[in-house]
Motif scaffolding. Structure first.
Motif, PDB file in Angstrom:
ATOM      1  N   THR A   1      32.874   3.496  26.117  1.00  0.00           N
ATOM      2  CA  THR A   1      33.033   4.427  25.007  1.00  0.00           C
ATOM      3  C   THR A   1      32.503   5.781  25.449  1.00  0.00           C
ATOM      4  OG1 THR A   1      32.862   2.720  23.314  1.00  0.00           O
ATOM      5  CG2 THR A   1      32.406   4.978  22.627  1.00  0.00           C
TER       6      THR A   1
ATOM      7  N   GLN B   1      32.061   9.910  24.455  1.00  0.00           N
ATOM      8  CA  GLN B   1      31.965  10.756  23.271  1.00  0.00           C
ATOM      9  C   GLN B   1      31.745  12.213  23.673  1.00  0.00           C
ATOM     10  OE1 GLN B   1      28.702   8.929  21.171  1.00  0.00           O
ATOM     11  NE2 GLN B   1      30.052   7.475  20.118  1.00  0.00           N
TER      12      GLN B   1
ATOM     13  N   SER C   1      30.569  16.057  21.874  1.00  0.00           N
ATOM     14  CA  SER C   1      29.902  16.624  20.710  1.00  0.00           C
ATOM     15  C   SER C   1      29.517  18.076  20.993  1.00  0.00           C
ATOM     16  CB  SER C   1      28.642  15.820  20.371  1.00  0.00           C
ATOM     17  OG  SER C   1      27.863  16.447  19.379  1.00  0.00           O
TER      18      SER C   1
ATOM     19  N   PHE D   1      25.177  15.505  19.889  1.00  0.00           N
ATOM     20  CA  PHE D   1      25.453  14.188  19.318  1.00  0.00           C
ATOM     21  C   PHE D   1      24.822  13.955  17.954  1.00  0.00           C
ATOM     22  CE2 PHE D   1      25.747  13.910  23.926  1.00  0.00           C
ATOM     23  CZ  PHE D   1      27.090  13.589  24.050  1.00  0.00           C
TER      24      PHE D   1
ATOM     25  N   ILE E   1      29.694  13.549  16.138  1.00  0.00           N
ATOM     26  CA  ILE E   1      30.615  13.251  17.241  1.00  0.00           C
ATOM     27  C   ILE E   1      31.931  13.965  16.972  1.00  0.00           C
ATOM     28  CG2 ILE E   1      31.788  11.437  18.542  1.00  0.00           C
ATOM     29  CD1 ILE E   1      28.720  11.404  18.738  1.00  0.00           C
ATOM     30  N   SER E   2      32.332  14.834  17.876  1.00  0.00           N
ATOM     31  CA  SER E   2      33.597  15.561  17.720  1.00  0.00           C
ATOM     32  C   SER E   2      34.788  14.674  18.051  1.00  0.00           C
ATOM     33  CB  SER E   2      33.600  16.797  18.626  1.00  0.00           C
ATOM     34  OG  SER E   2      32.498  17.632  18.346  1.00  0.00           O
TER      35      SER E   2
ATOM     36  N   SER F   1      35.862  10.757  20.153  1.00  0.00           N
ATOM     37  CA  SER F   1      35.398   9.535  20.811  1.00  0.00           C
ATOM     38  C   SER F   1      36.594   8.820  21.430  1.00  0.00           C
ATOM     39  CB  SER F   1      34.706   8.606  19.804  1.00  0.00           C
ATOM     40  OG  SER F   1      34.228   7.445  20.441  1.00  0.00           O
ATOM     41  N   SER F   2      36.382   8.213  22.595  1.00  0.00           N
ATOM     42  CA  SER F   2      37.459   7.504  23.292  1.00  0.00           C
ATOM     43  C   SER F   2      36.915   6.183  23.812  1.00  0.00           C
ATOM     44  CB  SER F   2      37.988   8.346  24.446  1.00  0.00           C
ATOM     45  OG  SER F   2      38.936   7.624  25.207  1.00  0.00           O
ATOM     46  N   ARG F   3      37.627   5.083  23.549  1.00  0.00           N
ATOM     47  CA  ARG F   3      37.243   3.751  24.052  1.00  0.00           C
ATOM     48  C   ARG F   3      38.311   3.285  25.027  1.00  0.00           C
ATOM     49  NH1 ARG F   3      36.926  -1.850  21.688  1.00  0.00           N
ATOM     50  NH2 ARG F   3      34.925  -2.733  22.368  1.00  0.00           N
TER      51      ARG F   3
ATOM     52  N   PHE G   1      39.839  14.292  26.280  1.00  0.00           N
ATOM     53  CA  PHE G   1      39.477  14.750  24.940  1.00  0.00           C
ATOM     54  C   PHE G   1      40.396  15.924  24.581  1.00  0.00           C
ATOM     55  CE2 PHE G   1      35.668  12.891  26.799  1.00  0.00           C
ATOM     56  CZ  PHE G   1      35.274  12.013  25.794  1.00  0.00           C
TER      57      PHE G   1
END
Length: 233
Positions: free
Chosen positions: A190, A192, A194, A198, A201-202, A204-206, A214
């Protein structure tokens, strides 16, 4: 000869005409018993006692504990179980660990605890982020074991990914990459981004890969980035 200190005479007579055998009940778990037999005539006189050797009763089957896995790390795990009344000083346990649920994998490990160590065991040198299945049996001090019981399964932890430089930077997007740091293929990460360290969170990618893109970011803005790995649990 009959011992002077015979702590527990379980069966003292058999009915006349009974077959020359006896079943002894109410014995303690995993305990050695010494057997002596004498014949009695009709007048109540006993022959000398004959020693028939000794044997140990079986152990009770251990039980899975409420919290089986007491500690799990990236390359080790510890397990616990309920002794179910087996005496601590003389009962040993065999724990088997495998990456196959049917314990057919060649990487299976078997560990036998020494008596008096208690109902628990630890395994080290395990693979990172790998699911392991465990099973257990108790053994009396003659080495006779109970059937195996399942202790469930768990995954070792993933290694923290290693950071790398931002690879692509545009007006409203960026791409970041990282090192798997020894995690196996299929490990999820994951990532993230920001703008306020933090607090929020602007984006997020999993992903199961080792990079993330992003998009739709603010122009001329400072973004902080972080990534974590997740194990198979």
């Amino acid at each position: 000869s009959f011992p002077n200190a015979f702590a527990n005479i379980t069966l003292s007579t058999l009915p006349a005409g009974a077959a020359p055998s006896a079943t002894l009940t109410g014995l303690s778990v995993n305990t050695s018993y010494y057997l002596f037999v004498a014949a009695m005539n009709r007048g109540g006189a006993l022959s000398p006692y004959a020693a028939f050797g000794a044997t140990a009763t079986r152990t009770a089957s251990p039980l899975s504990a409420a919290s089986t896995f007491t500690a799990v790390a990236v390359s080790s795990l510890s397990v616990a179980w309920n002794a179910n009344g087996n005496p601590l000083a003389i009962t040993s346990y065999t724990v088997q660990l495998s990456t196959a649920s049917d314990f057919s994998a060649a990487d299976g490990v078997s560990f036998t605890t020494a008596p008096a160590l208690g109902p628990g065991a630890g395994f080290e040198g395990l693979s990172v982020n790998t699911t392991y299945y465990l099973r257990l049996r108790a053994e009396n001090h003659n080495g006779v074991g109970t059937p195996f019981i399942a202790l469930g399964s768990t995954a070792t932890l993933a290694m923290p990914p290693a950071s790398a430089a931002v690879s692509v930077l545009n007006i409203s997007s960026l791409s970041a990459a990282w090192s798997d740091n020894g995690n196996p293929a299929g490990t999820l990460y994951t990532a993230q981004a920001s703008t306020d360290a933090f607090a929020t969170i602007s984006v997020s990618s999993r992903t199961a890969g080792v990079s993330a893109a992003f998009l739709a970011l603010a122009a001329n803005a400072t973004y902080y980035l972080r990534v974590r790995a997740e194990n198979r649990n």
